[in-house]
Design a protein around this motif. Structure first.
Motif, short mmCIF file in Angstrom:
data_model
loop_
_atom_site.label_atom_id
_atom_site.label_comp_id
_atom_site.label_asym_id
_atom_site.label_seq_id
_atom_site.Cartn_x
_atom_site.Cartn_y
_atom_site.Cartn_z
N LYS A 237 10.72 2.36 1.94
CA LYS A 237 9.90 1.50 2.98
C LYS A 237 8.61 1.30 2.15
O LYS A 237 8.19 -0.12 2.57
CB LYS A 237 9.65 2.30 4.26
N PHE A 238 8.38 1.96 1.30
CA PHE A 238 6.85 1.58 0.70
C PHE A 238 6.99 1.83 -0.85
O PHE A 238 7.67 3.01 -1.11
CB PHE A 238 5.68 2.54 1.25
N ASP A 421 2.19 -7.48 4.46
CA ASP A 421 2.98 -6.39 5.35
C ASP A 421 2.54 -5.14 4.97
O ASP A 421 2.94 -4.25 5.59
CB ASP A 421 4.17 -6.73 5.51
N GLY A 422 1.89 -4.85 3.80
CA GLY A 422 1.54 -3.66 3.13
C GLY A 422 2.85 -2.58 2.62
O GLY A 422 2.60 -1.46 2.32
N ARG A 447 -5.12 -0.48 4.15
CA ARG A 447 -4.31 -1.83 3.93
C ARG A 447 -3.09 -1.82 4.24
O ARG A 447 -2.52 -2.72 4.71
CB ARG A 447 -4.72 -2.62 2.54
N CYS A 448 -2.28 -0.63 3.77
CA CYS A 448 -0.76 -0.69 3.87
C CYS A 448 -0.37 0.08 4.75
O CYS A 448 0.81 0.09 5.27
CB CYS A 448 -0.42 -0.17 2.50
N PHE A 449 -1.26 0.86 5.46
CA PHE A 449 -0.70 1.68 6.84
C PHE A 449 -1.80 1.69 8.03
O PHE A 449 -2.06 2.63 8.36
CB PHE A 449 -0.67 3.14 6.32
N PRO A 450 -2.13 0.39 8.45
CA PRO A 450 -2.95 0.33 9.34
C PRO A 450 -2.66 1.06 10.59
O PRO A 450 -3.55 1.38 11.44
CB PRO A 450 -3.19 -1.19 9.16
N GLN A 451 -1.56 0.94 11.09
CA GLN A 451 -0.83 1.28 12.33
C GLN A 451 -0.91 2.90 12.35
O GLN A 451 -1.30 3.48 13.54
CB GLN A 451 0.64 1.09 12.51
#
Length: 499
Positions: A237-238, A421-422, A447-451
């Motif tokens: 996913k990342f 979309d990070g 930046r990549c995991f704002p949620q």
């Protein structure tokens, strides 16, 4: 070819200090995430992070003159120095947390206290250094900095440099005791040992040959076993691309728009190393001078005490050079292979702008050992050729991109490039790099995991008490952090290990 396909939460490419830092942060924040690391070499920290491939300076802008610029009105801009110093304090806090939590041990194996000095010659340079000292010494981040242009005081601070000096040219230095020598190779290996104990799947001698987006938005990697030649598919996913100079080609293969119109310019380096114990014993500091006209910032000459494999040695350099390789273990076709239709004009513009730099690098490549010794003798007048050997340092790929300053601007720094979309990010650039790895990776997480960030903040603040706070606006916190990190990392005077 194998048809085996593996899914995981996070893939880290490259087993250097950046992947080690990001992996360690993520394992503290979300222990149940599955993480896989791919490294094409046989062990961790063998390229840019290796102790012989970098200067081992804990970059806190205490002595590096290229982080403080004289403005047109004659005043000194220390804003970049403040930023780098604050970022290094973040790194020290994170390392202290790891030590206090028994996640890594024996901090003296990777960090040692060492005075940092700036040294200049000539009336104009002495004037500049004094103005720089006045601008910095009142700042709580640089508390304890001293200035002297007295030859007797300089002899006390740097006897090896002052002995045998015959010139009447004025000299001056600043000195601050709170500097450090950092073995980033040892730290990288410690962190990967820790990650292995946390069930992170670390695959050495595995090369990532391609990256592409899958229909569900995840990333599919084509991974080749270097020994057997078998190819596997891994999805995540990342993905973090932390392959040093090898990051740019992989970023380009990802095809994300943010990776376009970016080029890379490789610069190689050499150091002179002295292992004569009688000479080594006469110097105990990192001493940075001023870069020559036309030289890139990372070629600032410096004479460093180093602690490697629990031995004290002395390094001088770096001498810049040019190789088209993006990694020491890379290919002679790396540079030409990185030129794409979307960045060719950016690269050409950079070439046209940097003719003096190219000329400088060619001159450096052509230097004989004796010519390098002559440069060393500007620092150590009595240096003898038989006491010094040459070691080849790491490759650094400087970022080239279009900026407000113009097309094809050569960047001397560390940059994160990530998809909108990070889901994928890459680390590009060079110094201050490793010293600010924790700050850089925290910015990547933001930046990549704002949620997830809000839920993670309490744990981040536990690891890094100053997170989200400007140290400059909270001087009482600076003293608190210096004390706590000094104690945890063995940097306090009363806790300095014997050498």
């Amino acid at each position: 070819m194998s048809n085996r396909q593996t899914k995981t939460d996070v893939i880290l490419i490259g087993a250097g200090i950046m992947s080690a830092t990001l992996g360690t942060l993520l394992k503290e924040l979300v222990p149940d995430w599955n993480i896989t690391v791919f490294e094409k070499l046989a062990t961790a920290g063998e390229e840019s992070s290796n102790e012989w491939n970098n200067a081992g300076t804990g970059h806190a802008a205490l002595c590096e003159l290229n982080y403080t610029v004289e403005k047109q009105d004659g005043s000194i801009d220390i804003s970049k120095a403040i930023k780098i110093n604050e970022e290094y304090q973040v790194s020290k806090q994170f390392w202290s947390y790891l030590v206090k939590s028994n996640l890594i041990r024996n901090p003296q194996d990777f960090i040692m206290p060492l005075p940092h000095l700036s040294l200049v010659q000539g009336e104009d340079n002495v004037t500049f250094l004094k103005k720089r000292f006045e601008a910095m010494s009142d700042n709580p981040l640089f508390q304890g900095m001293e200035f002297s242009d007295d030859p007797e005081k300089l002899m006390e601070w740097i006897p090896l440099i002052m002995n045998g000096r015959t010139t009447d040219e004025p000299m001056a230095a600043t000195r601050i005791e709170s500097g450090t020598d950092v073995n980033f190779g040892a730290l990288t290996r410690m962190l990967f040992d820790h990650l292995k104990s946390k069930n992170v799947d670390i695959k050495y001698k595995h090369s990532v040959d391609d990256i592409k987006r899958a229909s569900d938005g995840s990333w599919e990697l084509k991974v080749r076993n270097v020994d057997s030649g078998t190819v596997e598919r891994h999805t995540a996913k990342f993905v973090f691309i932390g392959g040093g100079g090898g990051s740019l080609p992989l970023l380009q293969k990802s095809g994300i728009p943010e990776g376009k119109h970016i080029g890379g310019f490789p610069v190689s380096g050499l150091f002179m190393v002295c292992k004569n114990p009688d000479v080594v014993a006469q110097h105990h500091a990192k001493v940075y001078g001023k870069a020559k006209v036309g030289a890139p910032p990372m070629s600032v000459p410096h004479l460093d005490t180093r602690f490697i494999d629990n031995k004290k040695s002395l390094l001088f350099g770096p001498f810049a050079g040019f190789s088209p390789k993006f990694l020491k273990t890379g290919s002679m076709f790396d540079l030409i292979g990185s030129v794409k239709p979307n960045n060719v004009f950016t690269m050409l513009a950079a070439g046209a702008k940097n003719v003096p730099l190219t000329k400088y690098l060619i001159q450096q490549v052509m230097l004989s050992k004796e010519q390098r010794m002559e440069e060393l003798r500007e620092f150590i007048p009595n240096a003898k050729s038989e006491d010094w050997d040459i070691v080849v340092a790491g490759q650094r790929v400087q970022v080239i991109k279009d900026t407000a300053a113009g097309k094809g601007t050569l960047q001397f720094g560390t940059e994160v490039v990530n998809a909108a979309d990070g889901s994928i990010a890459a680390l590009l650039g060079a110094s201050p790099g490793a010293s600010t790895a924790v700050s850089v990776m925290l910015e990547l997480i933001k930046r990549c995991f704002p949620q997830q960030l809000k839920a993670w903040e309490p744990k981040i603040k536990e690891m890094i008490p100053s997170y989200g706070v400007s140290l400059l606006k909270h001087p009482e916190l600076i003293e608190e952090i210096h004390t706590s990190t000094g104690r945890a990392l063995g940097l306090s005077n009363e806790l300095q290990p014997a050498i």
